[in-house]
Design an enzyme around this catalytic site. Structure first.
Site, PDB file in Angstrom:
ATOM      1  N   CYS A   6      25.268  -3.186  -3.269  1.00  0.00           N
ATOM      2  CA  CYS A   6      24.756  -2.324  -4.355  1.00  0.00           C
ATOM      3  C   CYS A   6      25.687  -1.125  -4.560  1.00  0.00           C
ATOM      4  CB  CYS A   6      23.337  -1.869  -4.009  1.00  0.00           C
ATOM      5  SG  CYS A   6      22.708  -0.588  -5.120  1.00  0.00           S
ATOM      6  N   HIS A  48      17.191   1.909  -1.253  1.00  0.00           N
ATOM      7  CA  HIS A  48      17.366   0.867  -2.257  1.00  0.00           C
ATOM      8  C   HIS A  48      16.020   0.366  -2.756  1.00  0.00           C
ATOM      9  CE1 HIS A  48      19.504  -2.145  -4.558  1.00  0.00           C
ATOM     10  NE2 HIS A  48      18.474  -2.930  -4.266  1.00  0.00           N
ATOM     11  N   ASN A  89      15.558   2.111 -17.307  1.00  0.00           N
ATOM     12  CA  ASN A  89      15.547   0.710 -17.712  1.00  0.00           C
ATOM     13  C   ASN A  89      15.066  -0.162 -16.563  1.00  0.00           C
ATOM     14  OD1 ASN A  89      16.706   1.063 -20.362  1.00  0.00           O
ATOM     15  ND2 ASN A  89      18.648   1.505 -19.349  1.00  0.00           N
ATOM     16  N   HIS A 100      19.460  -0.802  -8.861  1.00  0.00           N
ATOM     17  CA  HIS A 100      18.998   0.247  -7.938  1.00  0.00           C
ATOM     18  C   HIS A 100      18.343   1.277  -8.851  1.00  0.00           C
ATOM     19  CE1 HIS A 100      19.790   2.986  -4.237  1.00  0.00           C
ATOM     20  NE2 HIS A 100      19.157   3.741  -5.126  1.00  0.00           N
ATOM     21  N   HIS A 102      17.080   3.955 -11.185  1.00  0.00           N
ATOM     22  CA  HIS A 102      17.737   5.201 -11.577  1.00  0.00           C
ATOM     23  C   HIS A 102      17.142   5.715 -12.878  1.00  0.00           C
ATOM     24  CE1 HIS A 102      20.016   1.793 -13.207  1.00  0.00           C
ATOM     25  NE2 HIS A 102      20.251   2.555 -14.271  1.00  0.00           N
TER      26      HIS A 102
END
Ligand code: 5GP
Ligand code: ZN
Length: 116
Positions: A6, A48, A89, A100, A102
């Site tokens: 990631c 995560h 999103n 991840h 955000h």
């Protein structure tokens, strides 16, 4: 806690450089590499969590912490007074690129039409 492949986990670990705007033990805010407005900051939990569908009781403290500090981060980014749009999103249809969780803080100019 972190996921090896990631990119945002790598940014948290310092393996990929970023321009930090705010950091504490639970969250990190840094400038988006491909800004869509004069101010474009990403706020992420230092664990995560894939997306909003993965928010559960065990990790809610990160979300709580992000929203408790969003004004402070907006201030550090220079958009506290002028205003900003907060975007998150989730999944395919929303076009989530990085898996991840955000939040985008976007501002620094009068923004265009809203989706909603
Ligand atoms: P999403 O479409 O998943 O909501 O947004 C992902 C965002 O991450 C995009 O705006 C993209 O420009 C940003 N991004 C992707 N890779 C990197 C990176 O390595 N560094 C930084 N600072 N931003 C990134
Ligand atoms: Zn991650």
């Amino acid at each position: 806690m972190f996921k090896d492949d990631c990119i945002f986990c790598k940014i948290i670990k310092g393996e990929i450089p970023s321009t930090k705007v705010y950091e504490d033990e639970d969250i990190l805010a840094f400038k988006d590499i491909n800004p869509v407005a004069p101010v474009h900051v990403l706020v992420i939990p230092k664990e995560h969590i894939k997306d909003t569908n993965e928010i559960v009781e065990e990790n809610i403290k990160y979300i709580d912490h992000i929203f408790k500090n969003i004004g402070k981060i907006a201030k550090a980014a220079g958009v506290y007074e002028s205003g900003y749009r907060l975007i998150c999103n989730c999944g395919e249809d929303a076009g989530q690129q990085v898996k991840h969780l955000h939040f985008h803080i976007i501002g620094g100019k009068v923004l265009g039409p809203k989706v909603l």
